[in-house]
Design a protein around this motif. Structure first.
Motif, PDB file in Angstrom:
ATOM      1  N   UNK A 149     -91.985 -19.714  -2.070  1.00 13.05           N
ATOM      2  CA  UNK A 149     -91.463 -19.736  -4.125  1.00 13.05           C
ATOM      3  C   UNK A 149     -89.791 -19.585  -4.695  1.00 13.05           C
ATOM      4  N   UNK A 150     -89.733 -20.128  -5.531  1.00  7.74           N
ATOM      5  CA  UNK A 150     -88.110 -20.531  -6.377  1.00  7.74           C
ATOM      6  C   UNK A 150     -88.147 -18.472  -6.665  1.00  7.74           C
ATOM      7  N   UNK A 151     -86.102 -18.523  -6.604  1.00 11.93           N
ATOM      8  CA  UNK A 151     -85.907 -17.095  -6.995  1.00 11.93           C
ATOM      9  C   UNK A 151     -86.029 -17.048  -8.270  1.00 11.93           C
ATOM     10  N   UNK A 152     -86.240 -18.244  -9.426  1.00 12.03           N
ATOM     11  CA  UNK A 152     -86.458 -18.062 -11.006  1.00 12.03           C
ATOM     12  C   UNK A 152     -87.626 -17.998 -11.240  1.00 12.03           C
ATOM     13  N   UNK A 153     -88.864 -17.910  -9.758  1.00 11.78           N
ATOM     14  CA  UNK A 153     -90.422 -17.849 -10.023  1.00 11.78           C
ATOM     15  C   UNK A 153     -91.052 -16.200 -10.951  1.00 11.78           C
ATOM     16  N   UNK A 154     -91.512 -16.521 -12.051  1.00 10.39           N
ATOM     17  CA  UNK A 154     -92.290 -15.185 -12.503  1.00 10.39           C
ATOM     18  C   UNK A 154     -93.145 -14.378 -11.557  1.00 10.39           C
ATOM     19  N   UNK A 155     -93.302 -13.558 -10.490  1.00 12.39           N
ATOM     20  CA  UNK A 155     -94.516 -13.504  -9.884  1.00 12.39           C
ATOM     21  C   UNK A 155     -95.532 -13.035 -11.195  1.00 12.39           C
ATOM     22  N   UNK A 156     -95.202 -11.805 -11.797  1.00  9.67           N
ATOM     23  CA  UNK A 156     -96.089 -11.761 -12.318  1.00  9.67           C
ATOM     24  C   UNK A 156     -97.069 -12.621 -13.241  1.00  9.67           C
ATOM     25  N   UNK A 157     -96.572 -13.777 -13.906  1.00  6.81           N
ATOM     26  CA  UNK A 157     -97.077 -14.820 -14.707  1.00  6.81           C
ATOM     27  C   UNK A 157     -97.408 -14.902 -13.982  1.00  6.81           C
ATOM     28  N   UNK A 158     -97.082 -15.711 -12.440  1.00  9.85           N
ATOM     29  CA  UNK A 158     -98.864 -16.730 -11.835  1.00  9.85           C
ATOM     30  C   UNK A 158     -99.523 -15.579 -11.703  1.00  9.85           C
ATOM     31  N   UNK A 159     -99.609 -14.236 -11.244  1.00 14.27           N
ATOM     32  CA  UNK A 159    -100.392 -13.990 -10.633  1.00 14.27           C
ATOM     33  C   UNK A 159    -101.438 -14.227 -12.597  1.00 14.27           C
ATOM     34  N   UNK A 160    -101.228 -13.798 -13.115  1.00 18.14           N
ATOM     35  CA  UNK A 160    -101.017 -13.354 -14.216  1.00 18.14           C
ATOM     36  C   UNK A 160    -102.391 -14.852 -14.620  1.00 18.14           C
ATOM     37  N   UNK A 161    -101.538 -16.027 -14.645  1.00 20.47           N
ATOM     38  CA  UNK A 161    -101.966 -17.462 -14.678  1.00 20.47           C
ATOM     39  C   UNK A 161    -102.982 -17.857 -13.463  1.00 20.47           C
ATOM     40  N   UNK A 162    -102.751 -17.412 -12.313  1.00 23.39           N
ATOM     41  CA  UNK A 162    -104.282 -17.207 -11.275  1.00 23.39           C
ATOM     42  C   UNK A 162    -105.357 -16.566 -12.261  1.00 23.39           C
ATOM     43  N   UNK A 163    -105.446 -15.276 -12.320  1.00 21.58           N
ATOM     44  CA  UNK A 163    -106.115 -14.807 -12.811  1.00 21.58           C
ATOM     45  C   UNK A 163    -106.891 -15.215 -14.286  1.00 21.58           C
ATOM     46  N   UNK A 164    -106.199 -16.396 -15.332  1.00 21.48           N
ATOM     47  CA  UNK A 164    -107.163 -15.960 -15.543  1.00 21.48           C
ATOM     48  C   UNK A 164    -107.344 -17.901 -15.649  1.00 21.48           C
ATOM     49  N   UNK A 165    -106.896 -18.755 -14.981  1.00 17.63           N
ATOM     50  CA  UNK A 165    -107.316 -20.158 -14.389  1.00 17.63           C
ATOM     51  C   UNK A 165    -108.792 -19.552 -13.761  1.00 17.63           C
ATOM     52  N   UNK A 166    -109.391 -18.572 -13.200  1.00 17.95           N
ATOM     53  CA  UNK A 166    -110.308 -18.560 -12.102  1.00 17.95           C
ATOM     54  C   UNK A 166    -110.777 -17.923 -13.193  1.00 17.95           C
ATOM     55  N   UNK A 167    -110.495 -16.812 -14.412  1.00 23.00           N
ATOM     56  CA  UNK A 167    -111.813 -15.781 -15.324  1.00 23.00           C
ATOM     57  C   UNK A 167    -112.183 -17.071 -16.334  1.00 23.00           C
ATOM     58  N   UNK A 168    -111.669 -17.748 -16.566  1.00 21.09           N
ATOM     59  CA  UNK A 168    -111.396 -19.309 -17.456  1.00 21.09           C
ATOM     60  C   UNK A 168    -112.830 -20.279 -16.747  1.00 21.09           C
ATOM     61  N   UNK A 169    -112.489 -20.531 -15.365  1.00 19.67           N
ATOM     62  CA  UNK A 169    -113.600 -21.462 -14.802  1.00 19.67           C
ATOM     63  C   UNK A 169    -114.715 -20.377 -14.053  1.00 19.67           C
ATOM     64  N   UNK A 170    -114.948 -19.556 -14.064  1.00 18.30           N
ATOM     65  CA  UNK A 170    -116.197 -18.235 -14.452  1.00 18.30           C
ATOM     66  C   UNK A 170    -116.723 -18.545 -16.000  1.00 18.30           C
ATOM     67  N   UNK A 171    -116.258 -18.814 -17.125  1.00 18.66           N
ATOM     68  CA  UNK A 171    -116.865 -19.461 -18.362  1.00 18.66           C
ATOM     69  C   UNK A 171    -117.497 -20.508 -18.352  1.00 18.66           C
ATOM     70  N   UNK A 172    -116.649 -21.021 -17.711  1.00 23.67           N
ATOM     71  CA  UNK A 172    -117.106 -22.070 -17.428  1.00 23.67           C
ATOM     72  C   UNK A 172    -118.671 -22.764 -16.920  1.00 23.67           C
ATOM     73  N   UNK A 173    -118.297 -22.536 -15.419  1.00 21.70           N
ATOM     74  CA  UNK A 173    -119.431 -22.385 -14.345  1.00 21.70           C
ATOM     75  C   UNK A 173    -120.782 -22.152 -14.685  1.00 21.70           C
TER      76      UNK A 173
END
Lengths: 200, 200
Positions: A149-173
């Motif tokens: 993973x690039x050194x410029x990547x924001x680990x916390x932001x990426x984790x939050x992003x994945x968390x948001x997408x999973x939750x959003x998929x749950x809403x749709x499901x």
DNA sequence: CCATATCTGTAGCGAACACTACATTTATGG
DNA sequence: CCATAAATGTAGTGTTCGCTACAGATATGG
């Protein structure tokens, strides 16, 4: 010391049934009558074993996360951050549309907003969602150290992003989105990680 | 023909208050007593005007979407697909953490899973979320025609993706995520559109 | 000014809710 | 084999739920 009459029902099997009722109807929509019927027990047994409705929910949530722990370990053991994201989102798409359980995610539709007297139910669910996010964040910190993973990547932001997408998929499901629709979302979402990954 | 005694309360103002109660407590968590108190009316007035609790919810949802229509038009009028996505997600992050309304999104936490007798509440919310997704999809179809979105891009998948991310942000906001956290998610999410856009 | 129609406030309806008292049953410890 | 301890099934408890009957109030149409 006398030990008392032993419990006649299997607590874990009963929790599996309770979990499904909460999953399908939400915390407030699930009634004690539905829960006891699904669990195959009577109200006094429920209250003796779990205290009250909220205690039963917490026990069901514990079992929910325990059952997902093995899968989550497999996700975190993927070789790269990109693969972690792909396994996470694809697995989420599949489990949320698995005909063997209610659609969606218990930690999402279990109760986002509750009435007076159940205010901490949403917090209880949020706390357990946060655990997954923490695991992902630490995994991405490791991915930066390992260099995929690039050194410029924001680990916390990426984790939050994945968390948001999973939750959003749950809403749709929860409202009937099919597996293919969720996989489309997963496929699009993963692209972010390809951009944030080092070239190979 | 006689016309009857005129209504003494402002229906729209009352709906604003009802909306906030549903938003904060969800459909099942909101009680008629809380609703009537917030609306400043008595139960018979509520039932005369809106039929029943579900009718009141639908009226509140209509008002919710009507109030957001102007904002949504601004989102869709952004010059490129990427800008549409950015306005959409940033606006969502801001409105879901606006101290002037309850955290999160009424169309998400209003009721994802409900008890027996309220089964169509989740469908009602889902139908209204789908409207936004439809608007986005058509906007991305246009973006492909106009050339700012790659011809290989999947307009439906991108719309679904934005819909999922917004819903996921709603889940996080409902449990206390702050504005900065949601903006981080928005920023990460938009990157997908930069990859799918034509170079300029 | 009266008949009609609709809204309003009071007061309370039956039903469903989460939860429990209690007698009974079934185990253990001595 | 008895005293103790805990789980069970029956049958409720009080409370709150969504909703409404009813009488009085307030407008319009003729």
């Amino acid at each position: 010391m006398a030990m008392g009459r032993p419990r006649e029902f299997d607590a874990d099997a009963a929790l599996d049934q309770a979990m499904e009722v909460f999953w399908r109807h939400g915390y407030e929509g699930a009634t004690i009558a539905q829960l006891t019927e699904a669990m195959g027990i009577n109200p006094p047994s429920l209250y003796a074993a779990f205290g009250n409705k909220e205690g039963l929910l917490k026990a069901a949530l514990d079992r929910y996360t325990a059952k997902r722990a093995a899968w989550m370990e497999g996700v975190l053991n993927a070789p790269t951050a990109r693969d972690v994201a792909e396994r996470m989102l694809m697995g989420t798409a599949d489990s949320q549309t698995d005909p063997d359980n209610p659609p969606g995610c218990l930690l999402v539709q279990g109760g986002l907003a509750c009435g007076t007297g159940s205010e901490n139910v949403p917090f209880e669910l949020a706390a357990r969602r946060a655990l997954t996010e923490d695991q992902l964040r630490e995994r991405f910190v490791r991915a930066k150290k390992e260099g995929d993973l690039k050194q410029t990547a924001d680990a916390a932001a990426l984790a939050r992003y994945l968390s948001a997408v999973s939750a959003g998929m749950g809403v749709m499901a929860s409202s009937g989105a099919d597996r293919e629709a969720l996989r489309q979302v997963a496929n699009v979402s993963v692209k972010v990680f390809e951009e944030q990954s080092t070239k190979r």
